[in-house]
Design a protein around this motif. Sequence first.
Motif, PDB file in Angstrom:
ATOM      1  N   HIS A  90       0.781  -1.234   0.000  1.00 35.55           N
ATOM      2  CA  HIS A  90       0.000   0.000   0.000  1.00 35.55           C
ATOM      3  C   HIS A  90       0.821   1.298   0.000  1.00 35.55           C
ATOM      4  O   HIS A  90       2.012   1.302   0.275  1.00 35.55           O
ATOM      5  CB  HIS A  90      -0.967   0.004   1.190  1.00 35.55           C
ATOM      6  N   HIS A 123      -6.575  -6.075   7.462  1.00 36.17           N
ATOM      7  CA  HIS A 123      -7.376  -4.873   7.720  1.00 36.17           C
ATOM      8  C   HIS A 123      -8.866  -5.202   7.709  1.00 36.17           C
ATOM      9  O   HIS A 123      -9.277  -6.229   7.183  1.00 36.17           O
ATOM     10  CB  HIS A 123      -7.074  -3.791   6.684  1.00 36.17           C
ATOM     11  N   GLY A 178     -10.906   7.073   4.872  1.00 36.22           N
ATOM     12  CA  GLY A 178      -9.864   6.109   5.240  1.00 36.22           C
ATOM     13  C   GLY A 178     -10.396   4.909   5.974  1.00 36.22           C
ATOM     14  O   GLY A 178     -11.540   4.492   5.782  1.00 36.22           O
ATOM     15  N   GLY A 179      -9.553   4.337   6.812  1.00 35.83           N
ATOM     16  CA  GLY A 179      -9.912   3.150   7.571  1.00 35.83           C
ATOM     17  C   GLY A 179      -8.666   2.496   8.113  1.00 35.83           C
ATOM     18  O   GLY A 179      -7.638   3.140   8.261  1.00 35.83           O
ATOM     19  N   GLY A 180      -8.736   1.207   8.398  1.00 36.34           N
ATOM     20  CA  GLY A 180      -7.579   0.477   8.935  1.00 36.34           C
ATOM     21  C   GLY A 180      -8.033  -0.565   9.927  1.00 36.34           C
ATOM     22  O   GLY A 180      -8.721  -1.513   9.555  1.00 36.34           O
ATOM     23  N   HIS A 181      -7.669  -0.362  11.181  1.00 40.42           N
ATOM     24  CA  HIS A 181      -8.009  -1.309  12.249  1.00 40.42           C
ATOM     25  C   HIS A 181      -8.795  -0.580  13.341  1.00 40.42           C
ATOM     26  O   HIS A 181      -8.868   0.650  13.338  1.00 40.42           O
ATOM     27  CB  HIS A 181      -6.748  -1.879  12.878  1.00 40.42           C
ATOM     28  N   ALA A 197      -5.922   1.446  15.110  1.00 42.56           N
ATOM     29  CA  ALA A 197      -4.950   2.183  14.277  1.00 42.56           C
ATOM     30  C   ALA A 197      -5.545   2.359  12.896  1.00 42.56           C
ATOM     31  O   ALA A 197      -5.902   1.368  12.244  1.00 42.56           O
ATOM     32  CB  ALA A 197      -3.630   1.420  14.168  1.00 42.56           C
ATOM     33  N   ALA A 198      -5.677   3.604  12.480  1.00 42.61           N
ATOM     34  CA  ALA A 198      -6.263   3.836  11.157  1.00 42.61           C
ATOM     35  C   ALA A 198      -5.690   5.109  10.572  1.00 42.61           C
ATOM     36  O   ALA A 198      -5.020   5.885  11.267  1.00 42.61           O
ATOM     37  CB  ALA A 198      -7.781   3.925  11.259  1.00 42.61           C
ATOM     38  N   ASN A 218      -7.369  10.797   4.855  1.00 38.74           N
ATOM     39  CA  ASN A 218      -6.854  12.044   4.290  1.00 38.74           C
ATOM     40  C   ASN A 218      -7.982  12.923   3.800  1.00 38.74           C
ATOM     41  O   ASN A 218      -9.084  12.449   3.543  1.00 38.74           O
ATOM     42  CB  ASN A 218      -5.854  11.761   3.160  1.00 38.74           C
TER      43      ASN A 218
HETATM   44  P1  5GP Z   1      -0.820   4.889   9.769  1.00 41.41           P
HETATM   45  O1  5GP Z   1      -1.508   5.808  10.711  1.00 41.41           O
HETATM   46  O2  5GP Z   1       0.339   4.194  10.422  1.00 41.41           O
HETATM   47  O3  5GP Z   1      -0.501   5.503   8.448  1.00 41.41           O
HETATM   48  O4  5GP Z   1      -1.880   3.740   9.444  1.00 41.41           O
HETATM   49  C1  5GP Z   1      -2.483   2.967  10.441  1.00 41.41           C
HETATM   50  C2  5GP Z   1      -3.185   1.775   9.820  1.00 41.41           C
HETATM   51  O5  5GP Z   1      -4.267   2.212   9.001  1.00 41.41           O
HETATM   52  C3  5GP Z   1      -2.277   0.949   8.892  1.00 41.41           C
HETATM   53  O6  5GP Z   1      -2.632  -0.398   9.047  1.00 41.41           O
HETATM   54  C4  5GP Z   1      -2.621   1.446   7.519  1.00 41.41           C
HETATM   55  O7  5GP Z   1      -2.426   0.455   6.561  1.00 41.41           O
HETATM   56  C5  5GP Z   1      -4.092   1.828   7.659  1.00 41.41           C
HETATM   57  N1  5GP Z   1      -4.401   3.004   6.828  1.00 41.41           N
HETATM   58  C6  5GP Z   1      -3.709   4.158   6.786  1.00 41.41           C
HETATM   59  N2  5GP Z   1      -4.286   5.035   5.936  1.00 41.41           N
HETATM   60  C7  5GP Z   1      -5.384   4.416   5.438  1.00 41.41           C
HETATM   61  C8  5GP Z   1      -6.390   4.791   4.485  1.00 41.41           C
HETATM   62  O8  5GP Z   1      -6.403   5.896   3.940  1.00 41.41           O
HETATM   63  N3  5GP Z   1      -7.350   3.854   4.221  1.00 41.41           N
HETATM   64  C9  5GP Z   1      -7.369   2.616   4.804  1.00 41.41           C
HETATM   65  N4  5GP Z   1      -8.350   1.777   4.490  1.00 41.41           N
HETATM   66  N5  5GP Z   1      -6.433   2.236   5.683  1.00 41.41           N
HETATM   67  C10 5GP Z   1      -5.450   3.105   6.004  1.00 41.41           C
END
Ligand code: 5GP
Length: 342
Positions: free
Chosen positions: A25, A122, A303-306, A309-310, A313
């Motif tokens: 990603h 995810h 966005g999204g994620g877990h 933690a997500a 933008n």
């Molecule tokens: P980080 O804050 O470290 O960039 O991302 C935290 C988690 O959320 C990671 O597992 C990442 O892959 C997921 N993530 C980050 N940005 C996005 C996004 O825009 N969309 C989705 N679906 N997941 C995201």
Amino acid sequence: MDRTRFFELLDPVIQSPKRFSVLSHLNPDGDAIGSSLAFAQFLRKLGHEAEVMVPNDFPGFLSWMPGASGVHVYDREKDVCNEILCQSDVIMMLDYNSLSRSGMMSDCLKSLETKKILIDHHRDPVESDFYCLYSDTQVSSTAELVAEVVLHYGSQYLDESIATNILVGIITDTGSFAHSMYRPETFQICAQLSAKSLPYNAIHQLIYDNFSENRLRLLGYAIDHKMEVLDEYATAIISLSKEELSSFNYQVGDTEGIVNFPLSMQKIKMSVLVTERQGIIRFSFRSKGDFSVHELANKHFNGGGHTNAAGGNVSTSMELALAKLHDILPEYKELLNPSHNP
Ligand code: 5GP
Ligand code: MN
């Protein structure tokens, strides 16, 4: 799709030599790079060709990883990458579950009929587009799922590079076994990996003890000067503009980890880091307990994620992005801090 079905579908694909593209990603992290490198190295052991590709640059603190110098970065080598993708028999997507997270690669991917296989942890995978998928949100990291795949075919496929790359994915996605540790199997798998990998303390040092002076000063500045604590919502927000980042000579990866620090305050349930990147504002969310930043990021920040933690933008100014974040907090007050009465 359960594991048995996944392997029934994967078996015939890996039985005869093929060309694989292994993708991860946008804004790749340790799990993205670790799981992709390990899977590509495993495929090569089986006699396949495999190239690893990510949409944009990964942090310099991961450049020591075995095989990292061979990773193709799409926004620097678009033509080479498009050619590799077009010539691939199979496209693997690791550590993400929607084409939108492929950044500039999405257009090319959408136009290809090539078989796509997903391995990810995810939330909310989009089932329809994949030939087969191995997706489990209860697993620490995609790297742990890759370990399961490799071990399914036999521990003789684990070597130092593969074991080290997988461990980097697990260590970084769990914050050194601090969170996302849902099941004892993670430790069992790590025991098998660490018997083959570089020593655990060496891996840990390579990942974490390599800050530049600027990166550490940026962390201090972010917490001391930029952290806003909103007791009412048990939330802390840190924002860093493009100018602030460049005054610390920002390098890719320098903001990694900053978002975790506010959660070390007992009273804080959600931490948000807001950074200004080329043309967009990036949100990074972390939470404790059952408050889902995935839901919040998905509903309000594309966005999204877990659960804990997500990311997300928006394409506005920093000022408007912060205003939007403040505006939505009352919606979550009951979940974040039900007992707080101003
Ligand atoms: P980080 O804050 O470290 O960039 O991302 C935290 C988690 O959320 C990671 O597992 C990442 O892959 C997921 N993530 C980050 N940005 C996005 C996004 O825009 N969309 C989705 N679906 N997941 C995201
Ligand atoms: Mn991951």
